[in-house]
Design a protein around this motif. Structure first.
Motif, short mmCIF file in Angstrom:
data_model
loop_
_atom_site.label_atom_id
_atom_site.label_comp_id
_atom_site.label_asym_id
_atom_site.label_seq_id
_atom_site.Cartn_x
_atom_site.Cartn_y
_atom_site.Cartn_z
N PHE A 9 0.48 -0.97 0.24
CA PHE A 9 0.18 0.64 0.21
C PHE A 9 0.84 1.36 0.11
O PHE A 9 0.53 2.47 -0.83
CB PHE A 9 -1.14 -0.12 0.99
N LYS A 10 2.63 1.09 0.92
CA LYS A 10 2.91 2.37 0.26
C LYS A 10 3.97 1.72 -0.50
O LYS A 10 5.14 0.52 -0.27
CB LYS A 10 3.05 2.61 1.73
N THR A 40 1.83 8.18 3.77
CA THR A 40 0.99 9.04 3.81
C THR A 40 -0.03 7.78 5.05
O THR A 40 0.26 7.03 5.60
CB THR A 40 -0.13 8.37 2.71
N LEU A 82 -4.88 5.32 2.59
CA LEU A 82 -4.51 4.02 2.63
C LEU A 82 -6.15 3.12 2.43
O LEU A 82 -6.23 2.77 1.30
CB LEU A 82 -3.38 3.67 2.88
N ARG A 142 -7.55 4.30 -0.08
CA ARG A 142 -7.81 3.79 -1.82
C ARG A 142 -8.29 2.61 -2.48
O ARG A 142 -8.31 1.87 -4.29
CB ARG A 142 -6.05 3.61 -2.14
N GLY A 184 -9.84 6.69 -5.83
CA GLY A 184 -8.20 6.53 -7.58
C GLY A 184 -7.65 6.78 -6.36
O GLY A 184 -7.65 8.12 -5.96
N LYS A 185 -5.73 6.50 -6.38
CA LYS A 185 -5.16 7.48 -5.91
C LYS A 185 -5.09 8.00 -6.25
O LYS A 185 -3.84 8.95 -5.85
CB LYS A 185 -3.64 6.53 -6.10
N GLN A 186 -4.66 8.51 -7.87
CA GLN A 186 -4.84 10.43 -8.03
C GLN A 186 -5.65 10.88 -7.53
O GLN A 186 -5.02 12.57 -7.96
CB GLN A 186 -4.90 9.73 -9.47
N LEU A 188 -6.12 10.65 -4.15
CA LEU A 188 -5.82 11.20 -2.96
C LEU A 188 -5.39 11.81 -2.15
O LEU A 188 -4.04 11.81 -3.38
CB LEU A 188 -6.62 9.79 -2.36
N ILE A 203 -1.07 12.39 -0.55
CA ILE A 203 0.02 11.41 -0.68
C ILE A 203 0.79 12.18 0.22
O ILE A 203 1.11 13.43 -0.73
CB ILE A 203 0.88 11.42 -1.75
N GLN A 220 -0.42 4.36 -10.32
CA GLN A 220 -2.09 3.49 -10.50
C GLN A 220 -2.01 2.97 -9.35
O GLN A 220 -1.64 2.29 -8.37
CB GLN A 220 -1.95 2.56 -11.41
#
Length: 194
Positions: free
Chosen positions: A18-19, A40, A45, A48, A52-54, A56, A58, A194
């Motif tokens: 996750f990291k 993060t 986490l 996610r 989507g990660k983009q 959130l 970071i 991603q």
């Protein structure tokens, strides 16, 4: 570490990580120079799994040793269309920020000083993994290129390897390197991952 002209970035491979963690190496000797580690918070986490990660927040901290204080850090908050990524030095002072372009085919973003002055533009080509740092005056001041780790690793993992090259800028090298090294790391850790 921050006075060099080139850095080899190697992402750690992990099945269900996750990291993200990256090694920053000397490209000639493969000597470890620093680590870039995501720091993060856990609740983000967990998000996610749903979002989507983009979109959130970071945070990436760059350290010479895994437990040493950060040399600098990269932070992005919640984002929707255009993200703004901030860079802070070891004393927690702003070094600059990146602002993504709204419409771009090859990917890229602008690099600004804390005083909102355009320092450079990061331009990508259509392949998406060759990026140039172009100064406000139009000169190329650096380059980010993908380095292949082998067909098996590239096809079956999401780990990336790439080289960040920064042209010699004399007395301003250390100050410029923080911002341009952070921009090179942000291509993968913030904008492409991603």
């Amino acid at each position: 570490m921050l006075t060099r002209n080139s850095y080899f970035i190697r992402e750690h491979v992990g099945a269900f990580k996750f990291k993200d963690t990256y090694d920053i190496l000397d490209p000639e000797t493969q000597q470890q120079l620093a680590y870039a580690m995501e720091s993060t918070p856990g609740w983000i986490l967990a998000l996610r799994l749903l979002v989507g990660k983009q979109m959130l927040p970071i945070t990436i901290a760059v350290r010479e040793q895994a437990e040493s204080p950060p040399l600098f850090r990269i932070e992005r908050g919640f984002t929707f269309l255009r993200s703004k990524v901030y860079v802070y030095d070891a004393q927690d002072q702003p070094v600059g920020y990146f602002k993504s372009k709204l419409f771009t085919l090859g990917g890229g973003f602008n690099v600004y000083s804390p005083q909102d002055v355009l320092v450079a533009e990061v331009k990508g080509n259509w392949k998406g993994w060759d990026f140039k740092f172009i100064s406000a005056s139009g000169q190329e001041i650096g380059l980010v290129t993908k380095k292949w780790a082998g067909l098996g690793r590239e096809l079956f993992t999401t780990a990336d390897n790439y080289l960040i090259s920064i042209h010699d800028m004399g007395e301003q090298q250390a100050a410029s390197n923080v911002l341009l090294l952070a921009a090179g790391l942000a291509i993968d850790t913030v904008y492409k991952e991603q």
